[in-house]
Design an enzyme around this catalytic site. Structure first.
Site, PDB file in Angstrom:
ATOM      1  N   SER A   1       0.809  -1.217   0.000  1.00  8.51           N
ATOM      2  CA  SER A   1       0.000   0.000   0.000  1.00  8.51           C
ATOM      3  C   SER A   1       0.844   1.270   0.000  1.00  8.51           C
ATOM      4  O   SER A   1       0.327   2.358  -0.247  1.00  8.51           O
ATOM      5  CB  SER A   1      -0.950   0.022   1.204  1.00  8.51           C
ATOM      6  OG  SER A   1      -0.248   0.297   2.396  1.00  8.51           O
TER       7      SER A   1
ATOM      8  N   LYS B   1       1.708   4.065   7.380  1.00  7.36           N
ATOM      9  CA  LYS B   1       0.880   4.885   6.499  1.00  7.36           C
ATOM     10  C   LYS B   1       1.301   6.352   6.609  1.00  7.36           C
ATOM     11  O   LYS B   1       2.042   6.750   7.510  1.00  7.36           O
ATOM     12  CB  LYS B   1      -0.609   4.771   6.875  1.00  7.36           C
ATOM     13  CG  LYS B   1      -1.248   3.411   6.633  1.00  7.36           C
ATOM     14  CD  LYS B   1      -1.438   3.121   5.171  1.00  7.36           C
ATOM     15  CE  LYS B   1      -2.179   1.813   4.950  1.00  7.36           C
ATOM     16  NZ  LYS B   1      -1.384   0.632   5.362  1.00  7.36           N
TER      17      LYS B   1
END
Length: 213
Positions: free
Chosen positions: A133, A170
């Site tokens: 991701s 993230k």
């Protein structure tokens, strides 16, 4: 090779961002900061800086800019075989998700010896990435990321975060009334931290090693 005023300013920006955020600016951010019409002008100046020996660039990484003197070195030899003042011996503490959060798998499985100047800020440990991701930041499945242990982070920094008992890496975005963890891959959706969740910043991303595989 003499640097132009613009190139000196770009070099200063790179050093400032590495010192403040732990990661260098992207080419798009450099272009925006200096009012260039596109990233080609930023690329031209980065090429000149690299040719002058002021920086080196890592192919295939969105923010693959390193200041002169920074470089990766993985070692299997004992720490005693290299200069202790110049190296870090970092534990590899399990996995971190670059995808959907995974259950924490934290335990000292291995150690890596590397140059002290490779990361900024200085890391306290390494985590092995699982998932893709964060691929647009140049973070890929199987990479070892350096983590600087801290509970404090600013919006826009890449963090290792804990949501309940799960760990993920993230881009942190802090809004007026919400916190989101953003992927850097359009195939993944942002994670919104809910009020009833146990959320904490575990550390700042400060660089990576890519094992041979």
């Amino acid at each position: 090779m003499d640097l132009t005023d613009t190139q000196q300013a770009i070099l200063a920006l790179i050093a400032e961002r590495i010192d403040a955020d732990g990661v260098p600016p992207s080419q798009t951010e450099i272009a925006r900061a200096f009012g260039f019409k596109g990233i080609r002008a930023a690329q031209y100046h980065l090429e000149a800086l690299e040719h002058a020996g002021a920086i080196r660039r890592v192919p295939g990484q969105a923010r693959g800019i390193r200041l002169a003197g920074q470089g990766a070195q993985t070692r299997t030899a004992p720490v005693s075989e290299v200069a202790r003042d110049d190296v870090l011996r970092l534990p590899v503490l399990g996995r971190v998700a670059a995808g959907l959060p995974i259950g924490a798998d934290i335990g000292s499985d291995d150690f890596v010896v590397l140059d002290r100047v490779f990361f900024s800020p200085s890391p306290d440990y390494l985590l092995k990435v699982q998932g893709d991701s964060m691929r647009d930041e140049g973070i890929f499945n199987g990479d070892l990321i350096g983590v600087h242990r801290t509970r404090d982070a600013r919006s826009g920094q890449i963090v290792v975060a804990r949501i309940d008992e799960e760990i993920t890496v993230k881009l942190l975005k802090i809004g007026k009334d919400r916190i989101r963890l953003l992927p850097r891959n359009p195939d993944y959706a942002p994670i919104e931290v809910l009020p009833d969740q146990d959320f904490a910043i575990e550390g700042l991303y400060c660089g990576l090693l890519r094992p041979n595989r």
